[in-house]
Design an enzyme around this catalytic site. Structure first.
Site, PDB file in Angstrom:
ATOM      1  CG  HIS A 214      61.487  35.184  43.856  1.00  0.00           C
ATOM      2  ND1 HIS A 214      61.931  35.417  42.566  1.00  0.00           N
ATOM      3  CD2 HIS A 214      60.452  34.312  43.719  1.00  0.00           C
ATOM      4  CE1 HIS A 214      61.207  34.721  41.715  1.00  0.00           C
ATOM      5  NE2 HIS A 214      60.305  34.041  42.385  1.00  0.00           N
ATOM      6  CB  CYS A 247      55.819  28.090  40.518  1.00  0.00           C
ATOM      7  SG  CYS A 247      57.043  26.763  40.357  1.00  0.00           S
ATOM      8  CG  ASN A 256      57.304  36.548  40.811  1.00  0.00           C
ATOM      9  OD1 ASN A 256      57.140  35.896  39.792  1.00  0.00           O
ATOM     10  ND2 ASN A 256      58.220  36.273  41.709  1.00  0.00           N
TER      11      ASN A 256
END
Ligand code: HMG
Ligand code: MG
Length: 309
Positions: A214, A247, A256
């Protein structure tokens, strides 16, 4: 146990986990309308994605962007071949998720104490205890459970994160019973040699088939890092359409890695994803236009441009 997890069936299949509607939208400065979220998830599914992380049952005070989770989830088109995991931080979140018949959840902690405190207001060990409580209930209800570890290649607050700490947390999540463990480079600072060393170390304790990568793409390293993980045998990759997000508790971190870019690379390597890349590229452009943000996917933008010329 719920088996509808879309585990990689063969070595040349990569399970893509689309996290845009959750990881992406949780960091949008403006609140995104429910109907836009639903339409985005539907389009992602229509492009062939089988796992779409839909939302979070976290505190709406902490993440107001996803405060509509209870309303959103029941409106998703339920299909046997698609799963919509949701983030759950505690038993309270699990109760909310169960009340709308969620089948797959993701619990989360970090390999950095400093990040964990800011993200979920507790120590790593306290969060593991919370996760055990959530896991006990999740098992009773036959849920599939993913465990996230943030800051596996660096932390915005404490900088270096020892690989031994990533391994320790991964081992605990595995012992607690997580079906899959997703390793998060939350602020995208990793480089390929570090990513390889981290994956190798974790895979010495947890079967590689259970590990996912991730990677946020803040420093433009995510694709190179993913390639090293693929070489080590990872077959679960998280990504966000159009590179949405960041985030909220990691200032400066960008989204991402873009799903379109990863899929383009995987197909070029002869690996299968089951995704229609052209359709996905259009979804990425569509949501970028709607949110009035630049499409962060290089492959997606190129595909859309080529269609127009
Ligand atoms: P807290 O303030 O320590 O906990 O938050 P609390 O128990 O004192 O609760 C505070 C208030 O929230 C109370 O309400 C609770 O009832 C309520 P009040 O009494 O003040 O009115 N509450 C809840 N409400 C709804 N649903 C719940 C819930 N729990 C408590 N589940 C808590 C602790 C964990 C709740 C909070 O810190 C939180 O929600 N944090 C979430 C942060 C977050 O979502 N971060 C982003 C996701 S992680 C990520 O992005 C990384 C990842 O992508 C991987 C990577 O990239 O590394 C996964
Ligand atoms: Mg993330």
């Amino acid at each position: 146990m719920n088996t509808n997890t879309h585990s990689p069936a063969s070595d040349d299949f990569v399970k893509m986990v689309e996290v845009g509607p959750r990881d992406g939208l949780q960091d949008e400065p403006r609140l995104v309308q429910l109907k836009i979220k639903l339409d985005l998830i539907q389009r992602l599914v229509e492009s062939g994605l089988k796992v779409v992380e839909a939302t979070s049952f976290v505190s709406p005070k902490w993440i107001p962007q996803l405060a509509d989770a209870d309303e959103l989830f029941p409106l998703l088109e339920q299909r046997d071949d698609v799963s919509y995991p949701v983030l759950v931080p505690n038993v309270r979140g699990l109760e909310r998720a169960l009340s709308v018949n969620v089948k797959a959840i993701a619990v989360f902690t970090a390999a950095s104490e400093a990040f964990n405190q800011r993200n979920i207001n507790c120590s790593i060990d306290d969060s593991l205890a919370r996760i055990e409580a959530v896991m006990g209930m999740a098992r009773e209800h036959g849920l599939w459970v993913r465990g996230y570890i943030s800051c596996v290649l660096g932390c915005p607050y404490q900088k270096d994160v020892p690989v031994s700490e990533v391994v320790r947390v991964a081992r605990r999540l595995h012992e607690i019973g997580c079906d899959e463990i997703s390793l998060g480079d939350t602020i995208g600072v990793g480089t390929p040699a570090k990513a390889r060393a981290m994956i190798k170390a974790v895979a010495s304790e947890v079967p590689i088939a259970r590990l996912g990568a991730h990677f946020h793409d803040t420093y433009g390293q995510a694709m190179a890092n993913l390639l090293t993980c693929l070489e080590e045998g990872v077959r679960v990759i998280d990504a966000s359409v159009a590179g949405l997000g960041g985030c909220p508790y990691a200032k400066g971190a960008t989204g991402n890695v873009a799903t379109e870019d990863v899929v383009y690379m995987l197909h070029g390597l002869g690996l299968n994803t089951g995704i229609d890349l052209e359709k996905l590229a259009l979804v990425g452009q569509h949501i970028s236009d709607l949110l009035d943000r630049r499409n962060q996917s290089r492959a997606g933008s190129a595909i859309v441009k080529a269609r127009m010329s």
